[in-house]
Write a protein that holds these residues in place. Structure first.
Motif, PDB file in Angstrom:
ATOM      1  N   GLY A 108       0.804  -1.371  -0.082  1.00 45.88           N
ATOM      2  CA  GLY A 108       0.075   0.057   0.002  1.00 45.88           C
ATOM      3  C   GLY A 108       0.756   1.180   0.014  1.00 45.88           C
ATOM      4  O   GLY A 108       2.093   1.315  -0.322  1.00 45.88           O
ATOM      5  N   LYS A 109       0.130   2.623   0.392  1.00 52.55           N
ATOM      6  CA  LYS A 109       0.778   3.499   0.333  1.00 52.55           C
ATOM      7  C   LYS A 109       0.525   4.126   1.855  1.00 52.55           C
ATOM      8  O   LYS A 109      -0.443   4.012   2.376  1.00 52.55           O
ATOM      9  N   LEU A 110       1.529   5.063   2.530  1.00 53.35           N
ATOM     10  CA  LEU A 110       1.382   5.646   3.453  1.00 53.35           C
ATOM     11  C   LEU A 110       1.926   7.358   3.457  1.00 53.35           C
ATOM     12  O   LEU A 110       2.554   7.591   2.399  1.00 53.35           O
ATOM     13  N   LEU A 111       1.548   7.969   4.385  1.00 54.43           N
ATOM     14  CA  LEU A 111       1.981   9.410   4.350  1.00 54.43           C
ATOM     15  C   LEU A 111       2.712   9.689   5.580  1.00 54.43           C
ATOM     16  O   LEU A 111       2.190   9.490   6.820  1.00 54.43           O
ATOM     17  N   THR A 112       3.998  10.149   5.663  1.00 53.20           N
ATOM     18  CA  THR A 112       4.797  10.126   6.682  1.00 53.20           C
ATOM     19  C   THR A 112       4.429  11.737   7.325  1.00 53.20           C
ATOM     20  O   THR A 112       3.630  12.329   7.007  1.00 53.20           O
ATOM     21  N   ASP A 113       4.636  11.827   8.621  1.00 48.89           N
ATOM     22  CA  ASP A 113       4.381  12.686   9.482  1.00 48.89           C
ATOM     23  C   ASP A 113       4.996  14.235   8.791  1.00 48.89           C
ATOM     24  O   ASP A 113       4.464  15.039   9.082  1.00 48.89           O
ATOM     25  N   GLU A 114       6.061  13.915   8.113  1.00 46.97           N
ATOM     26  CA  GLU A 114       6.630  14.982   7.406  1.00 46.97           C
ATOM     27  C   GLU A 114       5.923  15.383   6.033  1.00 46.97           C
ATOM     28  O   GLU A 114       6.338  16.407   5.440  1.00 46.97           O
ATOM     29  N   GLY A 115       4.874  14.616   5.591  1.00 45.20           N
ATOM     30  CA  GLY A 115       4.243  14.747   4.420  1.00 45.20           C
ATOM     31  C   GLY A 115       4.568  13.934   3.193  1.00 45.20           C
ATOM     32  O   GLY A 115       4.313  14.497   2.088  1.00 45.20           O
ATOM     33  N   MET A 116       5.660  13.238   3.534  1.00 45.66           N
ATOM     34  CA  MET A 116       6.249  12.464   2.369  1.00 45.66           C
ATOM     35  C   MET A 116       5.285  11.312   1.841  1.00 45.66           C
ATOM     36  O   MET A 116       5.107  10.475   3.086  1.00 45.66           O
ATOM     37  N   PRO A 117       4.902  11.088   0.782  1.00 45.34           N
ATOM     38  CA  PRO A 117       4.170   9.680   0.730  1.00 45.34           C
ATOM     39  C   PRO A 117       5.333   8.683   0.294  1.00 45.34           C
ATOM     40  O   PRO A 117       6.037   8.947  -0.420  1.00 45.34           O
ATOM     41  N   LEU A 118       4.965   7.578   0.735  1.00 44.25           N
ATOM     42  CA  LEU A 118       5.822   6.489   0.408  1.00 44.25           C
ATOM     43  C   LEU A 118       4.955   4.996   0.086  1.00 44.25           C
ATOM     44  O   LEU A 118       3.678   4.843   0.681  1.00 44.25           O
ATOM     45  N   GLU A 119       5.381   4.158  -0.815  1.00 37.99           N
ATOM     46  CA  GLU A 119       4.600   2.974  -1.122  1.00 37.99           C
ATOM     47  C   GLU A 119       5.482   1.987  -0.225  1.00 37.99           C
ATOM     48  O   GLU A 119       6.606   2.159   0.164  1.00 37.99           O
ATOM     49  N   PHE A 120       4.898   1.088   0.318  1.00 42.08           N
ATOM     50  CA  PHE A 120       5.433  -0.029   0.895  1.00 42.08           C
ATOM     51  C   PHE A 120       5.223  -1.561   0.295  1.00 42.08           C
ATOM     52  O   PHE A 120       3.881  -1.734   0.218  1.00 42.08           O
ATOM     53  N   PRO A 121       6.022  -2.585   0.543  1.00 41.66           N
ATOM     54  CA  PRO A 121       5.656  -3.757  -0.186  1.00 41.66           C
ATOM     55  C   PRO A 121       5.478  -4.609   0.972  1.00 41.66           C
ATOM     56  O   PRO A 121       5.409  -4.330   2.167  1.00 41.66           O
ATOM     57  N   ALA A 122       4.723  -5.633   0.672  1.00 37.15           N
ATOM     58  CA  ALA A 122       4.324  -6.644   1.819  1.00 37.15           C
ATOM     59  C   ALA A 122       5.367  -7.229   2.767  1.00 37.15           C
ATOM     60  O   ALA A 122       5.320  -7.428   3.959  1.00 37.15           O
ATOM     61  N   SER A 123       6.631  -7.365   2.038  1.00 36.15           N
ATOM     62  CA  SER A 123       7.797  -7.763   2.731  1.00 36.15           C
ATOM     63  C   SER A 123       8.106  -6.568   3.970  1.00 36.15           C
ATOM     64  O   SER A 123       8.822  -6.993   4.910  1.00 36.15           O
ATOM     65  N   SER A 124       7.621  -5.444   3.965  1.00 34.61           N
ATOM     66  CA  SER A 124       8.111  -4.472   4.936  1.00 34.61           C
ATOM     67  C   SER A 124       7.248  -4.548   6.307  1.00 34.61           C
ATOM     68  O   SER A 124       7.345  -4.059   7.352  1.00 34.61           O
ATOM     69  N   LEU A 125       6.108  -5.384   6.184  1.00 39.32           N
ATOM     70  CA  LEU A 125       5.011  -5.474   7.237  1.00 39.32           C
ATOM     71  C   LEU A 125       5.516  -6.330   8.367  1.00 39.32           C
ATOM     72  O   LEU A 125       6.284  -7.489   8.075  1.00 39.32           O
ATOM     73  N   ALA A 126       5.428  -5.994   9.714  1.00 37.46           N
ATOM     74  CA  ALA A 126       5.804  -6.921  10.738  1.00 37.46           C
ATOM     75  C   ALA A 126       5.214  -8.101  10.416  1.00 37.46           C
ATOM     76  O   ALA A 126       4.133  -8.273  10.298  1.00 37.46           O
ATOM     77  N   GLU A 127       5.733  -9.184  11.222  1.00 39.85           N
ATOM     78  CA  GLU A 127       5.259 -10.754  11.144  1.00 39.85           C
ATOM     79  C   GLU A 127       3.706 -10.684  11.660  1.00 39.85           C
ATOM     80  O   GLU A 127       2.968 -11.275  11.136  1.00 39.85           O
ATOM     81  N   HIS A 128       3.340  -9.811  12.723  1.00 40.47           N
ATOM     82  CA  HIS A 128       2.183 -10.043  13.298  1.00 40.47           C
ATOM     83  C   HIS A 128       1.063  -9.185  12.482  1.00 40.47           C
ATOM     84  O   HIS A 128      -0.014  -9.382  12.967  1.00 40.47           O
ATOM     85  N   ILE A 129       1.454  -8.176  11.677  1.00 38.11           N
ATOM     86  CA  ILE A 129       0.233  -7.670  11.014  1.00 38.11           C
ATOM     87  C   ILE A 129      -0.439  -8.468   9.923  1.00 38.11           C
ATOM     88  O   ILE A 129       0.402  -8.909   9.057  1.00 38.11           O
ATOM     89  N   ARG A 130      -1.598  -8.545  10.020  1.00 37.43           N
ATOM     90  CA  ARG A 130      -2.615  -9.299   9.113  1.00 37.43           C
ATOM     91  C   ARG A 130      -3.351  -8.378   8.277  1.00 37.43           C
ATOM     92  O   ARG A 130      -3.464  -8.740   7.185  1.00 37.43           O
ATOM     93  N   HIS A 131      -3.459  -6.966   8.751  1.00 39.56           N
ATOM     94  CA  HIS A 131      -4.287  -6.123   8.159  1.00 39.56           C
ATOM     95  C   HIS A 131      -3.898  -4.855   8.692  1.00 39.56           C
ATOM     96  O   HIS A 131      -3.799  -4.564   9.678  1.00 39.56           O
TER      97      HIS A 131
END
Length: 61
Positions: free
Chosen positions: A15-38
């Motif tokens: 997905g995509k996120l917006l940092t607190d500094e206002g920078m949009p970033l895309e993230f791959p599934a591999s970046s999610l911590a193991e316990h994150i399902r959704h």
């Protein structure tokens, strides 16, 4: 750094996120911590990057 989830695709777990500094970033599934399902839009997260690539996302409590 911290940010807010802007989009999340449950199928690809990316997905995509917006940092607190206002920078949009895309993230791959591999970046999610193991316990994150959704993630939900608007959810606060901790984000680690190696510059412009997201390397780790953890849930904000």
């Amino acid at each position: 750094m911290q940010g807010t989830v802007a989009t999340f695709d449950q199928t690809t777990r990316s997905g995509k996120l917006l940092t607190d500094e206002g920078m949009p970033l895309e993230f791959p599934a591999s970046s999610l911590a193991e316990h994150i399902r959704h993630l939900r839009v608007g959810q606060r997260v901790f984000v680690e990057t190696d510059g412009t690539t997201v390397t780790s996302i953890k849930i904000w409590n």
